[in-house]
Motif scaffolding. Structure first.
Motif, PDB file in Angstrom:
ATOM      1  N   LEU A 108       0.844  -1.184  -0.079  1.00  0.00           N
ATOM      2  CA  LEU A 108      -0.055   0.145   0.045  1.00  0.00           C
ATOM      3  C   LEU A 108       0.619   1.191  -0.136  1.00  0.00           C
ATOM      4  N   LEU A 109       1.934   1.211   0.657  1.00  0.00           N
ATOM      5  CA  LEU A 109       2.909   2.250   0.923  1.00  0.00           C
ATOM      6  C   LEU A 109       4.018   2.323  -0.060  1.00  0.00           C
ATOM      7  N   GLY A 110       4.153   1.306  -1.137  1.00  0.00           N
ATOM      8  CA  GLY A 110       5.349   1.345  -1.917  1.00  0.00           C
ATOM      9  C   GLY A 110       6.585   1.297  -1.289  1.00  0.00           C
ATOM     10  N   LEU A 111       6.639   0.501  -0.237  1.00  0.00           N
ATOM     11  CA  LEU A 111       7.996   0.621   0.513  1.00  0.00           C
ATOM     12  C   LEU A 111       8.965  -0.296  -0.079  1.00  0.00           C
ATOM     13  N   GLY A 112       8.334  -1.502  -0.494  1.00  0.00           N
ATOM     14  CA  GLY A 112       9.753  -2.492  -0.935  1.00  0.00           C
ATOM     15  C   GLY A 112      10.587  -3.230   0.077  1.00  0.00           C
ATOM     16  N   ILE A 113      10.116  -2.957   1.328  1.00  0.00           N
ATOM     17  CA  ILE A 113      10.823  -3.491   2.540  1.00  0.00           C
ATOM     18  C   ILE A 113      10.565  -4.995   2.848  1.00  0.00           C
ATOM     19  N   VAL A 114       9.397  -5.373   2.771  1.00  0.00           N
ATOM     20  CA  VAL A 114       8.991  -6.908   3.143  1.00  0.00           C
ATOM     21  C   VAL A 114       8.791  -7.855   1.851  1.00  0.00           C
ATOM     22  N   PRO A 115       9.643  -8.813   1.784  1.00  0.00           N
ATOM     23  CA  PRO A 115       9.497  -9.880   0.810  1.00  0.00           C
ATOM     24  C   PRO A 115       8.129 -10.218   0.477  1.00  0.00           C
ATOM     25  N   PRO A 116       7.853 -10.683  -0.657  1.00  0.00           N
ATOM     26  CA  PRO A 116       6.442 -11.378  -1.174  1.00  0.00           C
ATOM     27  C   PRO A 116       5.910 -12.399   0.119  1.00  0.00           C
ATOM     28  N   VAL A 117       4.982 -12.598   0.485  1.00  0.00           N
ATOM     29  CA  VAL A 117       4.217 -13.334   1.311  1.00  0.00           C
ATOM     30  C   VAL A 117       2.790 -13.652   0.892  1.00  0.00           C
ATOM     31  N   ASN A 158      19.230   6.277   4.578  1.00  0.00           N
ATOM     32  CA  ASN A 158      17.867   6.436   3.949  1.00  0.00           C
ATOM     33  C   ASN A 158      16.922   5.319   4.068  1.00  0.00           C
ATOM     34  N   GLN A 159      17.577   4.041   3.663  1.00  0.00           N
ATOM     35  CA  GLN A 159      16.635   2.634   3.845  1.00  0.00           C
ATOM     36  C   GLN A 159      16.515   2.491   5.178  1.00  0.00           C
ATOM     37  N   MET A 160      17.395   2.765   6.194  1.00  0.00           N
ATOM     38  CA  MET A 160      16.960   2.370   7.574  1.00  0.00           C
ATOM     39  C   MET A 160      16.159   3.401   7.957  1.00  0.00           C
ATOM     40  N   TYR A 161      16.162   4.632   7.777  1.00  0.00           N
ATOM     41  CA  TYR A 161      15.169   5.601   8.236  1.00  0.00           C
ATOM     42  C   TYR A 161      13.647   5.274   7.811  1.00  0.00           C
ATOM     43  N   THR A 162      13.364   4.627   6.532  1.00  0.00           N
ATOM     44  CA  THR A 162      12.117   4.179   6.352  1.00  0.00           C
ATOM     45  C   THR A 162      11.926   2.784   6.758  1.00  0.00           C
ATOM     46  N   ILE A 163      12.958   1.925   7.024  1.00  0.00           N
ATOM     47  CA  ILE A 163      12.564   0.733   7.821  1.00  0.00           C
ATOM     48  C   ILE A 163      12.146   0.823   9.392  1.00  0.00           C
ATOM     49  N   ARG A 164      12.894   2.033   9.906  1.00  0.00           N
ATOM     50  CA  ARG A 164      12.283   2.450  11.397  1.00  0.00           C
ATOM     51  C   ARG A 164      10.979   3.074  11.326  1.00  0.00           C
ATOM     52  N   LEU A 165      10.557   3.585  10.088  1.00  0.00           N
ATOM     53  CA  LEU A 165       9.242   4.208   9.989  1.00  0.00           C
ATOM     54  C   LEU A 165       8.172   3.290   9.983  1.00  0.00           C
ATOM     55  N   LEU A 166       8.544   1.981   9.117  1.00  0.00           N
ATOM     56  CA  LEU A 166       7.502   1.076   9.192  1.00  0.00           C
ATOM     57  C   LEU A 166       7.470   0.240  10.414  1.00  0.00           C
ATOM     58  N   GLU A 167       8.580   0.016  11.092  1.00  0.00           N
ATOM     59  CA  GLU A 167       8.507  -0.483  12.649  1.00  0.00           C
ATOM     60  C   GLU A 167       7.731   0.231  13.701  1.00  0.00           C
ATOM     61  N   ILE A 189      18.092  -3.783   1.710  1.00  0.00           N
ATOM     62  CA  ILE A 189      17.638  -4.056   3.093  1.00  0.00           C
ATOM     63  C   ILE A 189      16.242  -4.494   3.147  1.00  0.00           C
ATOM     64  N   TYR A 190      15.888  -5.779   3.638  1.00  0.00           N
ATOM     65  CA  TYR A 190      14.632  -6.354   3.769  1.00  0.00           C
ATOM     66  C   TYR A 190      14.358  -6.756   5.290  1.00  0.00           C
ATOM     67  N   ASN A 191      13.132  -6.445   5.737  1.00  0.00           N
ATOM     68  CA  ASN A 191      12.679  -7.066   6.905  1.00  0.00           C
ATOM     69  C   ASN A 191      11.791  -8.055   6.747  1.00  0.00           C
ATOM     70  N   ILE A 192      12.083  -9.176   7.771  1.00  0.00           N
ATOM     71  CA  ILE A 192      11.537 -10.388   7.587  1.00  0.00           C
ATOM     72  C   ILE A 192      10.496 -10.979   8.781  1.00  0.00           C
ATOM     73  N   ALA A 193      10.457 -10.251   9.902  1.00  0.00           N
ATOM     74  CA  ALA A 193       9.798 -10.783  10.984  1.00  0.00           C
ATOM     75  C   ALA A 193       8.608  -9.909  11.481  1.00  0.00           C
ATOM     76  N   PHE A 194       7.488 -10.144  11.287  1.00  0.00           N
ATOM     77  CA  PHE A 194       6.405  -9.254  12.081  1.00  0.00           C
ATOM     78  C   PHE A 194       5.239 -10.002  12.742  1.00  0.00           C
ATOM     79  N   SER A 195       5.613 -11.250  13.228  1.00  0.00           N
ATOM     80  CA  SER A 195       4.379 -12.031  13.674  1.00  0.00           C
ATOM     81  C   SER A 195       3.995 -11.641  15.202  1.00  0.00           C
TER      82      SER A 195
END
Length: 271
Positions: A108-117, A158-167, A189-195
Motif C-alpha cells: 500500500l505504501l510502496g516501500l519494498g521492504i517486506v519480501p512477498p508473502v 535512508n533505507q534504515m530511516y524508512t525501515i524504522r518508520l515501518l517498524e 535491506i529487507y525486514n522479514i519478521a512481523f509475527s
C-alpha cells in the motif's frame, strides 16, 4: 582494487549454497506471489535459525525454476504471557497472519521492504509462505561478524530511516534483533519478521528513532485511508488493531511536520 559490493558478493557466495542461484525471482511483484501460491512443494525442512516461531525452509519448483521460501505456522494468543526475562505482556499474540498484513501494508505504501508473502496450505498446515531473499546475509552478520560497510552511506541510512518508520507504524516489538534484517549484494535491506507486531498501542514505541523521512513515503501515508487499511488488512487484523495502526499513522505524520519545523526540510526529508 575490488569494490565493496564485489567483496560482499564474494563473501555471500561463500555462505550461500550454490544451488540457490537457480532462483530467478526478485523479492517483489505479482510474479513472485503467484510462484509462492502455485509452485510445487519439493521439500520442507528445518534450518539453522534463532527464530522462536520455528519456521521451515520450503523448496518450490514451477517447472522452470527452483526457489526457496520460509513457512511460518505460528498462531499463539494468550491473555497474559510471562517471558524468561521476567517481563509480562497482556493480550500477547504471535501469529503468522501478521506477516501477511505487513506485506499488504508494505505494498500500500510502496516501500519494498517486506519480501512477498502469501497464505498457503502445505500438507496439513496453513501458514505464511515468504519468498527467501537469495544471496543475502543478516545485518547481524554484516555488522558484527564480517564488519562490511555500505559503499553509499547516505543511501543506506535512508533505507534504515524508512525501515524504522515501518517498524513504528506496525508497533514492531523486536527492533533490537538485527538478524531480522537481510542485506543483499546490491545493499538492499529487507525486514522479514512481523509475527509479534500490530499491537494495540496507540503511541509510537520509539519516537526518537524517527529523525528523517522519505518524501514519497510521507505522501503515501497522507494518501492512505482507513478504508484501504480495512480492505487490504482486515482479513488479518482486528478492528482494534486497524484503529491503533491508523492512530500511529497520524502520529508519524505529525512528528514529520515537527521535525521539518525544527530542522528544516533539507535536514528532515529526503527523496
Amino acid at each position: 582494487m575490488m569494490s565493496v559490493a564485489a567483496i560482499l558478493s564474494i563473501l555471500l557466495q561463500a555462505v550461500v549454497p550454490s544451488q540457490a542461484s537457480v532462483c530467478g525471482l526478485p523479492p517483489h511483484g505479482v510474479a513472485s506471489e503467484e510462484f509462492l501460491k502455485n509452485a510445487k512443494i519439493l521439500t520442507v525442512r528445518d534450518f539453522n535459525t534463532m527464530a522462536v516461531t520455528r519456521p521451515k525452509k520450503v523448496e518450490l519448483h514451477d517447472g522452470q525454476r527452483t526457489c526457496y521460501a520460509v513457512f511460518k505456522t505460528i498462531d499463539e494468543r494468550e491473555p497474559r504471557k510471562k517471558f524468561a526475562n521476567g517481563r509480562t505482556e497482556l493480550r500477547f499474540s504471535d501469529r503468522y497472519q501478521y506477516e501477511l498484513a505487513a506485506y499488504e501494508l508494505d505494498k500500500l505504501l510502496g516501500l519494498g521492504i517486506v519480501p512477498p508473502v502469501v497464505e498457503r496450505r502445505i500438507y496439513r498446515e496453513v501458514g505464511s509462505l515468504s519468498l527467501w531473499v537469495e544471496d543475502s546475509i543478516t545485518e547481524q552478520e554484516r555488522l558484527k561478524v564480517r564488519g562490511i560497510h555500505p559503499p553509499d552511506v547516505a543511501r543506506w541510512n535512508n533505507q534504515m530511516y524508512t525501515i524504522r518508520l515501518l517498524e513504528q507504524l506496525v508497533c514492531h516489538t523486536d527492533y533490537r534483533n538485527i538478524s531480522n534484517l537481510l542485506v543483499t549484494p546490491v545493499w538492499k535491506i529487507y525486514n522479514i519478521a512481523f509475527s509479534r507486531d500490530f499491537r494495540r498501542h496507540k503511541r509510537l514505541r520509539r519516537e526518537d528513532s524517527l529523525v528523517r523521512f522519505s518524501r514519497p513515503v510521507l505522501d503515501s501515508l497522507r494518501a492512505l485511508s482507513r478504508n484501504q487499511l480495512k480492505t487490504h488488512l482486515g482479513r488479518w487484523l482486528s478492528e482494534e488493531q486497524i484503529d491503533s495502526l491508523w492512530v500511529r499513522r497520524g502520529q508519524i505524520l505529525e512528528l514529520a511536520e515537527r521535525r521539518i519545523a525544527e530542522l528544516g526540510e533539507d535536514a528532515a526529508l529526503f527523496d
